[in-house]
Structure formats: C-alpha cells, structure tokens
Design an enzyme around this catalytic site. Structure first.
Site, short mmCIF file in Angstrom:
data_model
loop_
_atom_site.label_atom_id
_atom_site.label_comp_id
_atom_site.label_asym_id
_atom_site.label_seq_id
_atom_site.Cartn_x
_atom_site.Cartn_y
_atom_site.Cartn_z
N LEU B 97 0.87 -1.18 0.00
CA LEU B 97 0.00 0.00 0.00
C LEU B 97 0.90 1.21 0.00
O LEU B 97 1.86 1.25 0.75
CB LEU B 97 -0.85 0.03 1.28
CG LEU B 97 -2.08 -0.85 1.36
CD1 LEU B 97 -2.61 -0.84 2.77
CD2 LEU B 97 -3.15 -0.35 0.42
N ASP B 98 0.58 2.24 -0.80
CA ASP B 98 1.48 3.39 -0.78
C ASP B 98 1.20 4.26 0.44
O ASP B 98 0.29 3.99 1.22
CB ASP B 98 1.39 4.19 -2.08
CG ASP B 98 0.02 4.75 -2.33
OD1 ASP B 98 -0.84 4.67 -1.43
OD2 ASP B 98 -0.22 5.28 -3.41
N ALA B 99 2.00 5.32 0.63
CA ALA B 99 2.03 6.01 1.92
C ALA B 99 0.68 6.62 2.27
O ALA B 99 0.27 6.61 3.43
CB ALA B 99 3.11 7.09 1.90
#
Lengths: 264, 331
Positions: B97-99
């Site tokens: 999952l990106d930030a």
C-alpha cells in the site's frame, strides 16, 4: 577478567564489544590499581551496585580517567551548589558527565545561563532534570531556540516557561517539532497561549495527536477553548493512556475508538 | 520462552496500515516489536561446566587450600555477554500500500512468507472504499496535490454517477474474460462465467470486478471497488476519470483497503496490537482459513476431472498461466 564479570552484574559486554577499541582498553586495566579505586569513588558519589552496570555499559572509558580529575570535577559541581543527591542523579542519567573537563562543563553551564536567561536556581533544576544537555552537542539546542522564536513565533518568556516544564523540548527533532506545531496550530486551531500552557504536545507522537483529535471531531467533542463548556485540555488529550482517554474524555468505549481508527 | 515463541511465529496475519505511514516502516516496526517480545522472555538456564577451583577442604584437619571440582555456570551464552538471542526476523509483505493509502496489509513471518507467494498466485480480488471530491483536479489526483483545474458540479446527479459506474463495470467485465484466456464456447467456462468465477490467473492490467456508489452527497462521494492487479495510484486515476466522464473534475481524498483476499478489516491488527502475543494469536486464528482458501483457489475449479492432453504436465498445482480448464477448451 572473571572476577570483574562476577562483581559487575549488569554490564552489557555485547554493547561494549561493538566499540572498536573498548576491548583493548578494558583488558589492559589492572583490577587493583585502576578499577577498584574508581568503583569505590563512584559508590561514594551515591551510585548503587545495581546501577553501576548500566553506567559502565555506557561509559567504560571512565576507568582511564585520573581519579584526581574526577574528584576536581565533582568539587566544581558542588561549588556551583549542586547537592550530593543531585550530582548522583545527574551522573546516573548522563554517564559521560564526569569525563568532561571542568572548563567544558563551565562553558556549557554558562551557555545555558546566557541563552535561556533563567535564574540560577532554574538553570540548576533544568540541568539536574536533563543532564544530557551538558554532555550533548549545543548546535541542536541553538537551532531549536531559533525555530521556537522565528518559525513558530513564541515569545521569549513563553519559551522559558515551556522549557522549565518539559526540558526535552530543547533537544527535540526540528522537523517533528514543526510538523506537530503545524497540525496543532493550523488544523486544531489552538492559539499560542494555550500551547504554552501544555507543552506536552511537543513530546508526543504526531499520529497519536491526530488520531485522538479526529476521533473527538467525529464525536463532536473537540472543544479546546477554555471559555466554552465541555472544554478538553491538551494535556488530557495527549498524556493519558487509551482506556482512560476513551472513558473519561471521549465518553466512548475502546472498541469504538478501534473501529473509528479502522475507518481512517 | 524465546524459541517456543518463535515456533508459533510462522504464518500470515493482517495489519491495519494507517495513512501517512510507509509500508516499509510498518514492516520494520513489526519486526522490532516481535524481536523485543522474543528477547524479553527468560533466557534458558546457563550450562554448567566443571572447573577446578581452590577452596578449603572440609573434613580435613589441615587448613590448606586444595583444588576441588565444582560446577560453575558458563557465561558464554549469557545475553549480556553475547548480545540478545534474536537479532533479526524475516517478515515479508503481501500486496503493498502506498504512503497515503490505508487499510489491510498482509504480512508473513518465517515459513508464512512462502504462503505469500501462494496468495499472490491465487490472484484473489481486493476490496477498496474510495472517497472522492468533485470540483477539483490536481496533478497527482490527490487532494493535496498541485491544483490544475476547478469546475462546477451542480449538474451531477446520483443517476449519472451510477450510469458511469455501470459502464465501467461492463467494460472491465469484457476485459476480465479476455485476459483470463478462456474460450467461452465451452460448457465449463459458461458455468464459471454465470457464477462470476472468471478471473485472469496471470499478469494483467488493473481489472475491476465490481464497483458501486455507497454514498453521494455532492461534492463528496464514496465508492466501493472490487478489483485485482491494481495500484492505489490507478484507483485515484479512476476517480479522476469518473470526474471527467461526468463532465466535471474529481480528486480522490481517501483510498482504504477493506479486504485483501480472505483477510478483512476485522482480522487487521491496529498499531496498539503490534506485539508478539497479539500477532501470534492472529496467526493461529487465521491459519486454518488460510490453508483452506489457498487450497481451494489453487485447485482446478468446479471439481471437474481434468483429462491430461498429450503434452499436459501431470501436476495438480495450478499452472502460472490460465485456469486448468483451458486445456479442455482446446478441443
């Protein structure tokens, strides 16, 4: 080496081994001449047997210091009206203190006196609470003072008040300080004079402040103005553990808080 | 305690990644907490060895020091001498999952990392809730990006949005069938399509198996998306494109994964639960479900017996290319 180990229960050899020259230094010492006298000196200062272990893990190089120098430094601190118990506590919390020469300690104390412009007694209390101010570098402290004054816009007496309450603010990370302040001041809309009364917000993790504030806004209980009813003070917001926060401040259960966190 | 704790620490579990935290930091934090828990247990009793020490001999009249054999604990395994017992743990991450996104993040510890590859090869769908905001367009499709355009959105109604979403779902349905390399003329493939079990078992671009609008209160709207082979950036681009189709603009304010395969929000551990005991309990609780689901998705579907062709390998594990039934589709 064996009698040493048996006496000094609690010295973490694994950590000392990581320093390159430590092993050479320690093996060259002779028990009777160097170690015993310094150990007795430390015990005189007030450091208990079980605390010696952690002390020596950090500052094993104290054995290479001259006993006379150590005595002069302690005498200097006593001349500055630091009590015996205070000196013991300072040495316990900052093991490298006694490895600093008298003039270095003098410079450091003078710097804090000039920079913070506190009374002598308050400077003394500050240093006793956070002795690593004397052993650490001074650059971060200077940077932080500039940040507080110029970037965050606190007045000098406000900074003095905050630092006497939470001395750790002097050595805090600059980026984290600005991020926390940005959130507290701009998103939570808390003015400067209330932040000054509760400087603990600078000591807590930002995500904690964000989560609790968003939960209170969701419940409609985010009231930070002392004049209005249902006021929630900042120290109650950050310093309490989760269960008490949910029960007393948010008046919800911990399960509701967890469910809310999973919707963020 | 340490090695017993380590024995129960093999498998998959899900953590809830909060927004603003990079997935790598989460993985490192979980590893540190596990190591802390493992090293906190009581160390095993030290070994004893026999040494000959000088000591007064009892029962003799002479007061001489003689060598006596005594059993002395060795200090070679003491944690203060050689450091903590556990210094690193292998923790793997499933679909990243990106930030800025949040939600369920599957992690695998020890032997569970092998199950991560099995989960990846099972090509299961994931559920997201995507929150969008009408009227703005930014360069990275997020709310805090550089503003490119501002538009009005008064003409947007729920019906228009639903129509657009149905269009999207229809076009992705066609893509699903195409990428799964199935010949729809066969009976088995038709039955699978009717039950909605068709999905590509190899690499494909992002495919949406289901999309619907949960909540519409202009300018905000909330979508639920079931998709596979996606990245969160493509989901944000999807919101942007929905805005364009509606003849206005939209940005995405929140991407939250609610389900990754068979791990749902209920299984996900919050930040306060990232410690040894909760993770061990979560692994134990999820283990039977993981085993049955992985076995089911890697087995040939519909329970039909597969007739091996002349050059068909005899292994029963799912091949990396399309579903096993395609071999039957060849005739």
């Amino acid at each position: 080496m064996q009698p040493c180990l048996e006496l000094l229960q609690g010295v973490d050899l694994a950590k000392i081994e990581k320093h390159r020259d430590a092993a050479n230094l320690l093996l060259r010492l002779e028990f009777e001449k160097d170690i015993k006298q310094i150990l007795l000196f430390l015990k005189d200062l007030g450091i208990e047997d079980n605390q010696l272990g952690t002390f020596l893990t950090k500052n094993y190089a104290i054995f290479s210091e001259d006993l006379e120098n150590l005595k002069t430094r302690v005498a200097y601190l006593q001349s500055k009206n630091f009590g015996k118990a205070d000196i013991a506590q300072m040495v316990r919390n900052a093991p490298f203190l006694l490895s600093f020469s008298v003039e270095r300690l003098d410079n450091r104390l003078g710097f804090f006196q000039k920079e913070l412009e506190l009374s002598v007694k308050k400077t003394r209390d500050l240093v006793v609470r956070l002795p690593r101010l004397l052993t650490g570098s001074l650059e971060p402290v200077k940077e932080n003072m500039k940040v507080y004054r110029l970037e965050l816009g606190f007045k000098h007496n406000e900074i003095q008040h905050m630092i006497t309450k939470i001395p750790k603010m002097l050595t805090a990370n600059k980026r984290k300080l600005t991020e926390t302040f940005d959130y507290v001041h701009n998103v939570m809309n808390i003015p400067h004079h209330i932040i000054v009364r509760f400087p603990q917000v600078f000591n807590t993790r930002l995500f904690k402040v964000k989560e609790r504030h968003l939960f209170l806004t969701y419940l409609g209980r985010a009231q930070y103005d002392p004049a209005k009813p249902n006021y929630i003070s900042l120290d109650k917001l950050v310093s309490m553990p989760d269960e008490i926060f949910c029960e007393k401040i948010a008046k919800a259960s911990v399960r509701d808080f967890e469910k809310f966190l999973k919707t963020l | 305690m340490g090695s017993a704790g380590l024995a129960r620490l093999h498998g998959l579990f899900a953590a809830y990644k909060p927004p603003g935290l990079k997935w790598k930091h989460l993985r490192d934090t979980v590893e540190l907490q596990l190591l802390k828990g493992l090293n906190a247990g009581k160390p095993p009793a030290p070994e004893q060895r026999v040494r000959f020490l000088l000591g007064p001999m009892e029962g003799s009249e002479e007061k001489e020091l003689t060598l006596t054999a005594t059993s002395v604990p060795t200090l070679t395994d003491h944690p203060l001498v050689c450091g903590p017992a556990f210094t690193s743990l292998k923790v793997g991450v499933g679909h990243r999952l990106d930030a800025q996104a949040s939600g369920v993040l599957v992690l695998g510890v020890g032997r569970g990392r092998r199950l991560l590859t099995d989960m990846y090869n099972a090509h299961l769908t994931k559920d997201y809730t995507v929150r969008g905001l009408l009227g703005k367009a930014t360069d990275d499709f997020c709310e805090d990006g550089r503003l490119v355009e501002k538009t009005t959105y008064d003409h947007v109604t729920r019906e228009k949005l639903d129509r657009i979403l149905a269009l999207i779902q229809g076009s992705h349905q066609k893509a699903l069938v195409m990428y799964s390399n199935l010949d729809l003329q066969t009976q088995e493939a038709y039955e699978m399509a009717v039950r909605g079990l068709i999905r590509p078992m190899n690499k494909s671009p992002m495919l949406i198996t289901g999309i619907r609008c949960l909540h519409f209160a202009p300018p905000e709207f909330l979508l639920e998306v079931q998709c596979m082979h996606e990245t969160q950036k493509q989901l944000r681009r999807l919101v942007h494109e929905i805005g364009l189709e509606l003849k206005t603009t939209a940005v995405c304010s929140q991407v939250r994964r609610t389900r990754d395969g068979f791990f749902t929000l209920d299984d996900a551990l919050l930040r306060t639960q990232w410690d040894l005991y909760s993770i061990q309990d979560a692994i134990q609780a999820a283990a039977p479900r993981v085993a049955t689901e992985l076995e089911r998705s890697l087995r040939p579907g519909l329970g039909t017996q597969q007739l091996p062709g002349p050059d068909q390998p005899q292994d029963s594990k799912g091949p990396s290319s399309a579903l096993l039934l395609e071999s039957c589709a060849g005739h």
